[in-house]
Scaffold this motif. Structure first.
Motif, PDB file in Angstrom:
ATOM      1  N   ALA A   1      -3.166   6.013   8.244  1.00 48.56           N
ATOM      2  CA  ALA A   1      -4.548   5.575   8.038  1.00 48.56           C
ATOM      3  C   ALA A   1      -4.626   4.384   7.111  1.00 48.56           C
ATOM      4  CB  ALA A   1      -5.375   6.733   7.501  1.00 48.56           C
ATOM      5  N   ASP A   2      -3.662   4.289   6.167  1.00 48.28           N
ATOM      6  CA  ASP A   2      -3.636   3.163   5.229  1.00 48.28           C
ATOM      7  C   ASP A   2      -2.724   2.036   5.687  1.00 48.28           C
ATOM      8  OD1 ASP A   2      -5.334   4.611   3.606  1.00 48.28           O
ATOM      9  OD2 ASP A   2      -3.708   5.528   2.450  1.00 48.28           O
ATOM     10  N   ASN A   3      -2.249   2.118   6.964  1.00 49.22           N
ATOM     11  CA  ASN A   3      -1.338   1.103   7.519  1.00 49.22           C
ATOM     12  C   ASN A   3      -0.073   0.957   6.675  1.00 49.22           C
ATOM     13  OD1 ASN A   3      -2.954   0.216   9.790  1.00 49.22           O
ATOM     14  ND2 ASN A   3      -4.337  -0.682   8.269  1.00 49.22           N
ATOM     15  N   LYS A   4       0.442   2.102   6.248  1.00 49.54           N
ATOM     16  CA  LYS A   4       1.685   2.126   5.468  1.00 49.54           C
ATOM     17  C   LYS A   4       2.748   2.909   6.214  1.00 49.54           C
ATOM     18  CE  LYS A   4      -0.692   1.948   0.990  1.00 49.54           C
ATOM     19  NZ  LYS A   4      -0.910   2.652  -0.311  1.00 49.54           N
ATOM     20  N   PRO A   5       4.037   2.663   5.940  1.00 43.26           N
ATOM     21  CA  PRO A   5       5.106   3.432   6.600  1.00 43.26           C
ATOM     22  C   PRO A   5       5.038   4.892   6.207  1.00 43.26           C
ATOM     23  CG  PRO A   5       5.963   1.427   5.583  1.00 43.26           C
ATOM     24  CD  PRO A   5       4.565   1.588   5.084  1.00 43.26           C
ATOM     25  N   ALA A   6       5.348   5.765   7.164  1.00 46.80           N
ATOM     26  CA  ALA A   6       5.347   7.196   6.895  1.00 46.80           C
ATOM     27  C   ALA A   6       6.575   7.550   6.063  1.00 46.80           C
ATOM     28  CB  ALA A   6       5.360   7.977   8.201  1.00 46.80           C
ATOM     29  N   PRO A   7       6.425   8.463   5.083  1.00 40.41           N
ATOM     30  CA  PRO A   7       7.585   8.869   4.272  1.00 40.41           C
ATOM     31  C   PRO A   7       8.534   9.730   5.083  1.00 40.41           C
ATOM     32  CG  PRO A   7       5.665  10.183   3.718  1.00 40.41           C
ATOM     33  CD  PRO A   7       5.201   9.150   4.688  1.00 40.41           C
ATOM     34  N   GLY A   8       9.826   9.545   4.883  1.00 45.27           N
ATOM     35  CA  GLY A   8      10.806  10.339   5.603  1.00 45.27           C
ATOM     36  C   GLY A   8      12.220   9.858   5.359  1.00 45.27           C
ATOM     37  N   LYS A   9      13.184  10.652   5.761  1.00 43.01           N
ATOM     38  CA  LYS A   9      14.593  10.331   5.602  1.00 43.01           C
ATOM     39  C   LYS A   9      15.082   9.518   6.788  1.00 43.01           C
ATOM     40  CE  LYS A   9      19.138  12.536   5.421  1.00 43.01           C
ATOM     41  NZ  LYS A   9      19.872  13.832   5.479  1.00 43.01           N
TER      42      LYS A   9
END
Length: 954
Positions: A722-730
């Motif tokens: 929603a904020d046009n940011k990369p999703a957190p993850g490994k």
């Protein structure tokens, strides 16, 4: 007035007597006029009987209830609804605001003293003789008086116990079960016994079972926990009976409590639009207005009726003309005894009136009888029962008047021609010198040129199909007007023909008043057929070129996206057992979270993964912006075209394919490359060395690796998106080999072996398998495999690549047969008229020593000549509208293609392929087979010897 009435009564009596004497010719014309009347009247009766009144609709939907209450799932907030209940809107929601959600307890809204029953509907996979069948499931006390009319019991009895159900006839037919059989749902331990069969009057082909309330589905759409889970989507309605019913004011009051009401009283007497609050909203539009569609339908019907009447007049007119010539001595006697030209016209017109009235009566009566006899078959075909047998006398009378009008129109020209003959010519039988009109062919040529110009303008300059169709119709009418002159040109070929065809051609040219209408009728039928066949063949060629195969030809694949792929091994073994498999390649997918998560994640404890594209490899038009705006808007249309054509980051893959997992990532081995026809020894070596194989250049980072991000916190991923940011993850980096060259991968973007995935820390679950087959499976193999898959009960998507399969071959064959029948019929009518008109010539031939077979041979060639001339002209005339429509479509598709590229939507950069394909097989059948068949048929049904005639009195 009295004299006029008496003269017409005498004319009708004379016409009726002549029609009775010439039974063969009269029956022929009557059949031509009555058949369309029969068809239109039967269609009117069928449509009107199948159209249900509001009371009949209510009986089939809510039985005898006064209203049905439904929960729109808006959490009980006030709502606005349309009187029929089809449109529901939260009352206080502003534009752009989120709609409320939640359930409402309907029992608290039902008025005190009302009686009600529940109608719960859901779905389940039920066990059958063959395996599993997706079936609608209903819980309702079907024998309650409130539900009377919703179902119709065919056999057996309604459920009386919790373990009893009734099933529709369609379900019993599809499942192979019968009354007395047991049925259960998948994962259910409890069986149900079928105690009766029923039908839904509005949906005869629906597969459905009905149980008592609470026996199969739980209220409010929740599954019965002790029985197992069912598919979502279960809904509950309340059928309510209340003294006095529910007025519109009552409905609006109940709407304030968040409940939708479909009231019998309101449906039978709906309120004015000004009294409906929903219609007063500023953002409400009348999306149900169909004035334009109705106008188009009326215009289409008027065109079809007009063409049908023109066709009948073209064929029936010569019959009346021949009848007038056969009665010329009688008409001459009328003139010799003081009859005027108006009397002669009245007699011939009365012939059309008598035949028209007889055709109207016969056609209408047969339509009523035929519709009654065929009613059960029509109901089965349409999938619903008729209401009452609806006979509308005014509509049938209007259709019948068309028959009378057609008969009169067909007799107008023969009546005028007969009235112009002198009494001496009529009494002596001399026809005089007949010449064709010189003005009509000129007008026809002008219409042809103007129509062709309009059609060309419509296809090259504008994009309006109506202009092309109008110009083509005008050009075709011009060809029809030129037919007499064109028939004369055909006569010049007679000098090179043998005796019988030369006589047939000469007779056709000399009697253009009889030949030209028949040729024009054949022309019209063939032109329409050729136009539709050309357009269909061209569209089919375009679809064939645009077809994107999901697999190599003959290959098979399947996927199981749910349940952790538990049934994949059993399904793969079944496919290998029943099909002639050459190579089998098992594939898996990456799974994040608990075992059994579906491929799309979303469930509690289930995550997602993402195939990373390095930021430097992302197309500039697709780089997300911080404000959420469209990134492609920063570029001009020309810049977008340049990026899509020249920047490798913006170029799309080969398109199509059958890989439905995220990023086109599959876990398998080199056997998958063999099945897909990918020949790259370096790719096979890369898999053996533990590297991944990439088929898309943007996936590969500068260091030669591909990244796989595992996202366990889907909520955080949604917030980041929603904020046009990369999703957190490994992120796991895996060395990869890029396959270059023109390789079709069928949707596969990334491939790695199970060992490589495990080394990268990725968890995999079975997904499906790919197979190479020696030959396409036949019907018996497919049935056996489907039965085996039904026993396994796996929810798999089985794909068998058979290549492009055209659906138009049967359609083209039907068109050809239709045109052939019309052509043979028109040519046969012209031949029969020619024989009646040329009886004296045939007797002369017999008198001078012509063998008996000359009559049969001449008849065959007369029929063949008419058919050949009509087919040749119709084939040429039919190509124009098809070519014009295809050129118009090409312009539209090219403009859309350029617009797509200019706006940066991506896709295939190749211009659309819009060919014009001439259906040579259809044309060959029409040009050769139809005239030949018409000639042979006419020759076979003609007697070799004619009856001996008395010498005419002088």
């Amino acid at each position: 007035m009295k004299t006029w009435l008496h003269s017409w009564r005498a004319a009708v009596r004379i016409a009726r007597r002549d029609a009775w004497r010439a039974k063969g010719r009269s029956s022929l014309v009557l059949a031509m006029i009555a058949l369309p009347i029969l068809g239109v009247s039967a269609a009117d009766l069928t449509i009107r009987s199948s159209e249900l009144s509001v009371s009949e609709q209510l009986e089939r939907s809510i039985g005898t209830a006064d209203a049905v209450f439904r929960d729109p799932d808006f959490g009980g907030v006030p709502i606005l609804q349309s009187p029929d209940g089809d449109n529901v809107y939260p009352a206080d929601v502003k534009d752009g605001a989120a709609w409320p959600s939640g359930s409402t307890d309907l029992t608290k809204v039902i008025p005190a003293g009302a009686r009600w029953i529940t109608d719960t509907q859901g779905a389940a996979k039920l066990t059958t003789v063959h395996g599993l069948l997706q079936t609608d499931v209903r819980e309702m006390k079907a024998d309650d008086p409130i539900a009377r009319g919703i179902t119709t019991l065919v056999d057996g009895h309604y459920p009386r116990k919790a373990d009893e159900v009734i099933a529709t006839s369609a379900f019993l037919e599809q499942s192979g079960l019968s009354i007395g059989s047991t049925v259960s749902a998948r994962n259910f331990d409890r069986p149900y016994r079928i105690v009766g069969s029923y039908e839904l009057p509005d949906s005869l082909k629906s597969a459905q079972i009905t149980a008592l309330p609470g026996a199969f589905l739980a209220p409010y759409g929740k599954a019965v926990e002790k029985a197992g889970s069912l598919a979502p989507g279960t809904s509950v309605s309340y059928l309510v009976q209340h003294a006095g019913g529910f007025t519109w004011n009552s409905v609006k009051e109940i709407n304030t409590k968040g409940v939708t009401v479909v009231s019998r009283t309101v449906r039978l007497d709906p309120p004015a639009d000004s009294e409906v609050p929903l219609y007063q909203r500023d953002d409400w539009g009348d999306f149900e207005s169909s004035a334009g569609a109705d106008a188009l339908l009326l215009a289409t019907l008027a065109t079809v009726v007009g063409l049908a009447m023109l066709e009948i007049c073209l064929l029936a007119g010569p019959a009346f003309a021949v009848g007038a010539r056969r009665s010329r001595r009688q008409l001459g006697l009328v003139g010799a005894n003081g009859g005027s030209r108006s009397h002669i016209r009245a007699i011939v017109l009365s012939g059309g009136l008598v035949i028209g009235v007889a055709a109207a009566v016969v056609g209408t009566v047969l339509a009523v009888v035929l519709t009654l006899v065929l009613q059960p078959f029509l109901e089965e075909f349409m999938g619903q029962r008729f209401g009452s047998f609806d006979v509308r006398p005014l509509e049938l009378l209007g259709i019948a008047l068309l028959a009378v009008l057609t008969g009169l129109l067909a007799a107008i020209v023969p009546a005028v021609t007969a009235s112009r003959q002198t009494v001496l010519a009529s009494l002596t039988g001399r026809r005089g010198v007949r010449s064709t009109s010189k003005v009509l062919p000129v007008l026809g040529l002008v219409a042809l040129l103007v129509g062709a110009a309009i059609a060309l303008y419509g296809s090259v300059v504008t994009d309006q199909f109506i202009i092309v169709a109008g110009g083509s119709a005008l050009a075709e009418l011009g060809v029809v007007a030129m037919t007499p002159a064109i028939v004369g040109l055909f006569g010049r070929a007679g000098r090179w023909l043998p005796l019988s065809p030369r006589l047939a051609l000469r007779d056709a040219v000399r009697n253009r008043g009889r030949t030209a209408p028949a040729v024009a009728a054949v022309l019209a039928a063939v032109a329409g057929t050729v136009a539709v066949a050309t357009y269909t063949s061209s569209s089919d060629a375009q679809y064939r070129a645009e077809y994107s195969a999901s697999l190599p030809h003959g290959a098979v694949s399947f996927f199981q996206m749910e349940d952790g792929g538990r049934d994949v091994p059993a399904v793969a073994d079944a496919v290998q057992r029943y099909l002639s498999v050459d190579t089998r390649a098992d594939v898996s997918r990456v799974a994040v979270g608990k075992p059994g998560c579906p491929a799309w994640g979303g469930d509690a404890g289930c995550g997602l993964y993402e195939v990373m594209v390095p930021p430097a490899n992302v197309c500039p038009m697709w780089v997300p912006t911080t404000d959420g705006s469209d990134p492609s808007e920063k570029f001009t249309p020309e810049q977008r075209r340049t990026l899509l054509r020249e920047d490798w980051r913006c170029k799309q893959g080969d398109g199509g394919g059958s890989v439905y997992v995220d990023g086109g990532l599959l876990v398998g081995d080199a056997r998958l490359l063999k099945v897909l026809g990918i020949t790259d020894p370096a790719a096979e070596q890369a898999l053996a060395d533990g590297r991944a194989v990439a088929f898309s250049k943007p996936l590969l980072a500068k260091d030669g690796t591909v990244g796989i991000k595992q996202i366990t916190d889907t909520k955080a991923a949604d917030e980041a998106s929603a904020d046009n940011k990369p999703a957190p993850g490994k992120v796991s980096s895996i060395p990869a080999h890029l396959v270059t060259g023109d390789q079709k991968t069928y949707g596969l973007q990334l491939l790695m072996t199970p060992a490589t995935a495990k080394a990268a820390g990725l968890t995999t679950v079975p997904l499906g398998a790919y197979f190479n087959t020696d030959s396409l499976p036949g019907t018996e193999q497919r049935q056996k495999l489907d039965a085996e898959l039904a026993k396994i009960g796996a929810g798999v998507d089985l794909t068998i690549e058979e290549g492009y399969v055209s659906d138009d071959s049967i359609f083209l064959l039907a068109l050809t047969v239709f045109a052939g029948l019309v052509t043979i019929g028109a040519a046969g009518i012209a031949t029969g008229l020619a024989q009646a008109d040329a009886e004296a010539d045939l007797k002369t031939l017999a008198a001078v020593g012509a063998p008996p077979r000359v009559r049969r041979t001449l008849s065959g060639f007369q029929c063949g000549v008419v058919a050949a001339m009509g087919v040749v002209l119709g084939s040429l005339a039919g190509l124009l509208p098809a070519m014009g429509l295809r050129l118009t479509e090409e312009r539209q598709q090219l403009r859309f293609h350029e617009q797509t590229i200019a706006e940066g939507w991506g896709g295939d950069l190749t211009p659309p392929y819009v060919p014009i394909v001439v259906p040579w097989e259809t044309l060959a059948a029409l040009l050769v087979a139809v005239p030949l068949g018409a000639a042979l048929l006419a020759a076979l049904v003609t007697r070799s010897k004619g009856a001996v005639a008395r010498r005419a009195a002088t």
